[in-house]
Design an enzyme around this catalytic site. Structure first.
Site, mmCIF file in Angstrom:
data_model
loop_
_atom_site.group_PDB
_atom_site.id
_atom_site.type_symbol
_atom_site.label_atom_id
_atom_site.label_comp_id
_atom_site.label_asym_id
_atom_site.label_seq_id
_atom_site.Cartn_x
_atom_site.Cartn_y
_atom_site.Cartn_z
ATOM 1 N N LYS A 106 4.580 -0.520 -15.958
ATOM 2 C CA LYS A 106 5.975 -0.059 -15.990
ATOM 3 C C LYS A 106 6.638 -0.565 -17.251
ATOM 4 O O LYS A 106 6.342 -1.668 -17.709
ATOM 5 C CB LYS A 106 6.733 -0.664 -14.813
ATOM 6 C CG LYS A 106 6.293 -0.166 -13.465
ATOM 7 C CD LYS A 106 7.277 -0.639 -12.413
ATOM 8 C CE LYS A 106 7.011 0.020 -11.087
ATOM 9 N NZ LYS A 106 6.080 -0.710 -10.259
ATOM 10 N N LYS A 110 4.184 -15.017 -2.740
ATOM 11 C CA LYS A 110 3.482 -14.198 -3.740
ATOM 12 C C LYS A 110 2.487 -15.126 -4.429
ATOM 13 O O LYS A 110 2.886 -16.116 -5.052
ATOM 14 C CB LYS A 110 4.504 -13.645 -4.741
ATOM 15 C CG LYS A 110 3.890 -12.922 -5.922
ATOM 16 C CD LYS A 110 4.993 -12.491 -6.883
ATOM 17 C CE LYS A 110 4.417 -12.162 -8.242
ATOM 18 N NZ LYS A 110 5.481 -11.997 -9.250
ATOM 19 N N SER A 124 2.287 -12.222 -17.634
ATOM 20 C CA SER A 124 1.643 -12.282 -16.324
ATOM 21 C C SER A 124 0.239 -12.880 -16.387
ATOM 22 O O SER A 124 -0.540 -12.591 -17.312
ATOM 23 C CB SER A 124 1.543 -10.880 -15.731
ATOM 24 O OG SER A 124 0.822 -10.926 -14.517
ATOM 25 N N ALA A 125 -0.088 -13.672 -15.367
ATOM 26 C CA ALA A 125 -1.449 -14.207 -15.236
ATOM 27 C C ALA A 125 -2.469 -13.079 -15.023
ATOM 28 O O ALA A 125 -3.678 -13.298 -15.174
ATOM 29 C CB ALA A 125 -1.506 -15.199 -14.074
ATOM 30 N N ASP A 126 -1.990 -11.874 -14.702
ATOM 31 C CA ASP A 126 -2.918 -10.732 -14.551
ATOM 32 C C ASP A 126 -3.714 -10.503 -15.837
ATOM 33 O O ASP A 126 -4.902 -10.142 -15.792
ATOM 34 C CB ASP A 126 -2.157 -9.434 -14.233
ATOM 35 C CG ASP A 126 -1.490 -9.437 -12.873
ATOM 36 O OD1 ASP A 126 -1.717 -10.377 -12.081
ATOM 37 O OD2 ASP A 126 -0.722 -8.483 -12.610
ATOM 38 N N VAL A 141 -2.504 -8.957 -8.659
ATOM 39 C CA VAL A 141 -3.696 -8.418 -9.317
ATOM 40 C C VAL A 141 -4.638 -9.566 -9.695
ATOM 41 O O VAL A 141 -5.847 -9.507 -9.441
ATOM 42 C CB VAL A 141 -3.296 -7.580 -10.561
ATOM 43 C CG1 VAL A 141 -4.519 -7.259 -11.426
ATOM 44 C CG2 VAL A 141 -2.595 -6.295 -10.126
ATOM 45 N N ASP A 168 7.191 -15.181 -20.813
ATOM 46 C CA ASP A 168 6.830 -14.608 -19.510
ATOM 47 C C ASP A 168 5.723 -13.570 -19.694
ATOM 48 O O ASP A 168 5.975 -12.424 -20.066
ATOM 49 C CB ASP A 168 8.067 -13.986 -18.848
ATOM 50 C CG ASP A 168 7.788 -13.570 -17.406
ATOM 51 O OD1 ASP A 168 6.613 -13.615 -16.984
ATOM 52 O OD2 ASP A 168 8.745 -13.205 -16.706
ATOM 53 N N GLU A 205 -4.893 -4.998 -3.424
ATOM 54 C CA GLU A 205 -4.053 -6.206 -3.424
ATOM 55 C C GLU A 205 -3.023 -6.171 -2.302
ATOM 56 O O GLU A 205 -2.779 -5.113 -1.699
ATOM 57 C CB GLU A 205 -3.350 -6.366 -4.777
ATOM 58 C CG GLU A 205 -2.419 -5.210 -5.123
ATOM 59 C CD GLU A 205 -1.292 -5.612 -6.057
ATOM 60 O OE1 GLU A 205 -0.598 -6.600 -5.767
ATOM 61 O OE2 GLU A 205 -1.087 -4.894 -7.060
HETATM 62 N N1 PSU Z 1 3.834 -4.148 -11.084
HETATM 63 C C1 PSU Z 1 4.041 -3.079 -10.282
HETATM 64 N N2 PSU Z 1 3.914 -3.223 -8.943
HETATM 65 C C2 PSU Z 1 3.555 -4.414 -8.362
HETATM 66 C C3 PSU Z 1 3.327 -5.538 -9.231
HETATM 67 C C4 PSU Z 1 3.476 -5.352 -10.562
HETATM 68 O O1 PSU Z 1 4.337 -2.021 -10.796
HETATM 69 O O2 PSU Z 1 3.461 -4.503 -7.131
HETATM 70 C C5 PSU Z 1 2.882 -6.835 -8.621
HETATM 71 C C6 PSU Z 1 1.351 -6.947 -8.674
HETATM 72 O O3 PSU Z 1 0.904 -7.699 -7.561
HETATM 73 C C7 PSU Z 1 1.133 -7.749 -9.948
HETATM 74 C C8 PSU Z 1 2.291 -8.704 -9.888
HETATM 75 O O4 PSU Z 1 -0.103 -8.419 -10.000
HETATM 76 O O5 PSU Z 1 3.379 -7.920 -9.414
HETATM 77 C C9 PSU Z 1 2.598 -9.316 -11.231
HETATM 78 O O6 PSU Z 1 3.535 -10.325 -11.073
HETATM 79 P P1 PSU Z 1 3.838 -11.288 -12.302
HETATM 80 O O7 PSU Z 1 4.494 -10.420 -13.334
HETATM 81 O O8 PSU Z 1 4.785 -12.319 -11.729
HETATM 82 O O9 PSU Z 1 2.533 -11.854 -12.749
HETATM 83 MN MN MN Z 2 5.906 -13.808 -14.980
#
Ligand code: PSU
Ligand code: MN
Length: 306
Positions: free
Chosen positions: A160, A87, A141-143, A107, A139, A25
């Protein structure tokens, strides 16, 4: 091939010949680490993948084109621009393509591009998940949604504890995403090898991990699989130190009213500042460790033609 996608020739050739390829990524480059460690790490990760016999394909959107495989200049461009690059998660790709803009893939969006290109293994550091307080903020994540719908094996070092790890595992269970612990029964928490939460299954070799993913493909499931690979013992951090830093970062983000897609980058940068360089060093080591496992697993899958 998708009309919005460009596959780097080296990657296309490897795929055509059935050789192993590993996707990477780019949000980790632009938003996950500071310059110049971000560029150095991106190149080092590609080198580890090559040393393990696979071809790296770092993913991003450049000038509105989805890219499976970047060259050195493109990686350096994203690394230098840092947080000024958009992003880009699933919802952001259409607009970036329409406007001919750049984006660093999360991701979720890296999985989308990998699947379009025919790449089935993807290595990163940490995934997004269910944030602490999500029962109020929603909140999530879309992941996680992407893992439920796109057939890619994602290898990370767990999540984390900026996230609610228990709720993240519940969400993945609901969505039918198998969560593997590599040589462990416990979900690793990125900077540390322990979290107190169990995984669904354990794999002790790349062959075992590849067999589970191949079986998922045989079953015709739409989604992917998450493999969590603990940070090597010698680089793991003191849980008391890192957890205090994370608690402080989360409190700061709430106090400052950070919202939406800014939340994760804010927390990552804040944890790094609070711990001095220590968390960054651990972060780099675990990404390299994941890249090696991803390349080895991609090699087994390539043998099996998966
Ligand atoms: N968690 C980490 N390192 C990262 C990310 C998440 O420990 O770099 C990044 C990754 O690209 C992940 C994104 O897909 O943050 C998730 O963001 P969000 O929570 O806004 O979906
Ligand atoms: Mn989010």
């Amino acid at each position: 091939m998708n009309q919005r996608l460009d596959i780097k020739p080296e990657v296309a050739q490897a795929l055509a010949e059935g050789r192993p390829v590993v996707a990477l990524e780019s949000t980790i480059i632009s938003h996950g680490m500071p310059w110049p460690q971000n560029a150095e790490t991106a190149f080092a990760v590609e080198d580890v993948i090559r040393a393990h016999g696979a071809v790296p394909a770092t993913v991003a959107i450049i000038g509105g084109r989805l890219k499976a495989g970047l060259d050195k200049e493109q990686i350096e461009h994203l690394a230098k621009k840092g947080q000024a690059v958009t992003k880009a998660s699933r919802r952001d790709l259409p607009v970036l393509c329409a406007r001919g803009q750049d984006g660093a893939t999360t991701v979720a969006s890296t999985m989308i591009v990998a699947a379009m290109a025919g790449i089935s293994v993807f290595a990163t550091g940490g995934i997004g998940g269910v944030h602490r307080g999500a029962e109020v903020t929603m909140d999530i994540s879309a992941d996680l949604e992407e893992l439920a719908r796109t057939p890619v094996l994602v290898i990370c070092a767990g999540a984390k504890s900026i996230l609610d790890l228990g709720l993240t595992l519940e969400y993945l269970e609901t969505k039918g995403v198998p969560v593997c612990g590599y040589q462990t029964d416990e979900l690793p928490a990125f900077y540390t090898r322990v979290s107190g939460f169990g995984v669904d299954f354990r794999a002790d070799t790349p062959e075992e991990l590849a067999a589970a993913f191949a079986a998922q493909r045989d079953l015709g499931y739409p989604g992917g699989m998450l493999c969590t690979n603990p940070i090597p013992e010698e680089y793991s951090m003191d849980p008391a130190v890192i957890n205090a830093a994370i608690d402080q970062a989360v409190a700061d983000s709430v106090a400052r009213g950070i919202k939406g897609k800014q939340v994760t980058p804010y927390l990552l940068a804040r944890v790094k500042d609070i711990t001095g360089g220590d968390s960054l060093e651990a972060n780099i080591k675990l990404v390299l460790n994941n890249a090696a496992l991803a390349a080895d697993t991609a090699a087994v899958l390539a043998e099996k033609n998966t």
